[in-house]
Write a protein that holds these residues in place. Structure first.
Motif, mmCIF file in Angstrom:
data_model
loop_
_atom_site.group_PDB
_atom_site.id
_atom_site.type_symbol
_atom_site.label_atom_id
_atom_site.label_comp_id
_atom_site.label_asym_id
_atom_site.label_seq_id
_atom_site.Cartn_x
_atom_site.Cartn_y
_atom_site.Cartn_z
ATOM 1 N N TYR A 54 54.526 60.337 57.772
ATOM 2 C CA TYR A 54 55.078 60.639 59.210
ATOM 3 C C TYR A 54 55.534 59.494 59.734
ATOM 4 N N TYR A 55 54.889 58.285 59.733
ATOM 5 C CA TYR A 55 55.252 57.036 60.594
ATOM 6 C C TYR A 55 56.412 56.510 59.838
ATOM 7 N N ALA A 56 56.391 56.560 58.579
ATOM 8 C CA ALA A 56 57.936 56.152 57.636
ATOM 9 C C ALA A 56 59.016 56.906 58.321
ATOM 10 N N LEU A 57 58.846 58.335 58.435
ATOM 11 C CA LEU A 57 59.770 59.028 58.897
ATOM 12 C C LEU A 57 60.267 58.654 60.280
ATOM 13 N N HIS A 58 59.442 58.070 61.103
ATOM 14 C CA HIS A 58 59.900 57.947 62.535
ATOM 15 C C HIS A 58 60.484 56.646 62.371
ATOM 16 N N MET A 59 59.984 55.624 61.264
ATOM 17 C CA MET A 59 60.706 54.310 61.173
ATOM 18 C C MET A 59 62.126 54.223 60.666
ATOM 19 N N ALA A 60 62.364 55.481 59.794
ATOM 20 C CA ALA A 60 63.465 55.556 59.070
ATOM 21 C C ALA A 60 64.799 56.117 59.991
ATOM 22 N N LEU A 61 64.250 56.990 61.034
ATOM 23 C CA LEU A 61 65.229 57.387 61.880
ATOM 24 C C LEU A 61 65.660 56.457 63.085
ATOM 25 N N GLN A 62 64.636 55.433 63.132
ATOM 26 C CA GLN A 62 65.128 54.347 63.930
ATOM 27 C C GLN A 62 65.841 53.171 63.177
ATOM 28 N N GLY A 63 65.861 53.092 61.872
ATOM 29 C CA GLY A 63 66.704 52.300 61.076
ATOM 30 C C GLY A 63 65.754 51.054 60.861
ATOM 31 N N ARG A 64 64.286 51.199 60.973
ATOM 32 C CA ARG A 64 63.334 50.221 60.607
ATOM 33 C C ARG A 64 62.771 50.399 59.210
ATOM 34 N N PRO A 65 62.340 49.583 58.927
ATOM 35 C CA PRO A 65 61.451 49.557 57.444
ATOM 36 C C PRO A 65 60.229 50.329 57.791
ATOM 37 N N TRP A 66 59.672 51.243 56.945
ATOM 38 C CA TRP A 66 58.536 51.724 57.052
ATOM 39 C C TRP A 66 57.196 50.977 57.302
ATOM 40 N N ASN A 67 57.276 49.583 56.692
ATOM 41 C CA ASN A 67 56.095 48.666 57.470
ATOM 42 C C ASN A 67 56.186 47.800 58.476
ATOM 43 N N ASP A 68 57.262 48.260 59.540
ATOM 44 C CA ASP A 68 57.315 47.718 60.477
ATOM 45 C C ASP A 68 56.435 48.351 61.637
ATOM 46 N N CYS A 69 55.976 49.274 61.441
ATOM 47 C CA CYS A 69 55.159 49.979 62.239
ATOM 48 C C CYS A 69 53.648 49.362 62.500
ATOM 49 N N ARG A 70 53.138 48.951 63.508
ATOM 50 C CA ARG A 70 52.019 48.167 63.738
ATOM 51 C C ARG A 70 51.293 48.256 65.163
ATOM 52 N N GLY A 71 50.163 48.126 65.194
ATOM 53 C CA GLY A 71 49.547 47.910 66.593
ATOM 54 C C GLY A 71 49.644 49.151 67.318
ATOM 55 N N ALA A 72 49.770 48.896 68.563
ATOM 56 C CA ALA A 72 49.692 50.151 69.518
ATOM 57 C C ALA A 72 50.635 51.222 68.974
ATOM 58 N N GLU A 73 51.698 51.053 68.627
ATOM 59 C CA GLU A 73 52.910 51.909 68.159
ATOM 60 C C GLU A 73 52.329 52.688 66.875
ATOM 61 N N LYS A 74 51.726 52.109 66.066
ATOM 62 C CA LYS A 74 50.902 52.701 65.032
ATOM 63 C C LYS A 74 49.992 53.778 65.519
ATOM 64 N N ALA A 75 49.247 53.197 66.437
ATOM 65 C CA ALA A 75 48.126 53.898 66.744
ATOM 66 C C ALA A 75 48.409 55.252 67.699
ATOM 67 N N ASN A 76 49.542 55.279 68.537
ATOM 68 C CA ASN A 76 49.960 56.123 69.235
ATOM 69 C C ASN A 76 50.489 57.155 68.160
ATOM 70 N N LEU A 77 51.388 56.894 66.987
ATOM 71 C CA LEU A 77 51.756 57.765 66.288
ATOM 72 C C LEU A 77 50.593 58.455 65.371
ATOM 73 N N ARG A 78 49.640 57.706 65.153
ATOM 74 C CA ARG A 78 48.303 58.270 64.516
ATOM 75 C C ARG A 78 47.772 59.605 65.508
ATOM 76 N N LYS A 79 47.732 59.217 66.590
ATOM 77 C CA LYS A 79 47.212 60.187 67.630
ATOM 78 C C LYS A 79 48.391 61.564 67.520
ATOM 79 N N SER A 80 49.548 61.205 67.513
ATOM 80 C CA SER A 80 50.630 62.519 67.624
ATOM 81 C C SER A 80 50.444 63.175 66.142
ATOM 82 N N PHE A 81 50.310 62.286 65.029
ATOM 83 C CA PHE A 81 50.129 63.077 63.797
ATOM 84 C C PHE A 81 48.974 63.767 63.751
#
Length: 115
Positions: A54-81
């Motif tokens: 789920y978060y790798a898809l978010h990162m891919a559509l932003q043109g970012r590597p999957w492991n670029d997701c961290r901290g508050a951004e990752k926590a917010n994506l976890r809530k959405s997921f």
């Protein structure tokens, strides 16, 4: 430029197959839906739920590597997921051409001929 889903950096053949089961067959469709709604379709098609996907898809559509997701951004994506997974579990089973979650699982492990 290719319109294949795999033309999006970070998305490979397994992702393309899963999205195809959900009726999403091009990078353009995927981008138009956005990560959250595309993942909703992914789940509705009977594909498995995986937070990293789920978060790798978010990162891919932003043109970012999957492991670029961290901290508050990752926590917010976890809530959405988690909310999306809860909604998906409460939804009625998919009725698209008789393709069920069991069918998708059997396809994934190679016990049936893929449609």
């Amino acid at each position: 430029m290719s319109d294949e889903i795999t033309s999006i950096s970070g998305l490979g053949p397994a992702s393309a197959q899963g999205f195809a089961r959900a009726g999403i067959t091009s990078a353009q469709q995927l981008r138009a839906l956005g990560a959250h709604e595309a993942y909703r379709a992914w789940l509705a098609a009977g594909n498995g739920a995986h937070f990293i996907g789920y978060y790798a898809l978010h990162m891919a559509l932003q043109g970012r590597p999957w492991n670029d997701c961290r901290g508050a951004e990752k926590a917010n994506l976890r809530k959405s997921f988690d909310a999306l997974c809860t909604e998906a579990k409460a939804a009625p089973p998919p009725k698209d051409k008789g393709h069920t979650r069991l069918d998708a699982a059997l396809d994934d492990i190679g016990l049936r001929k893929k449609r």
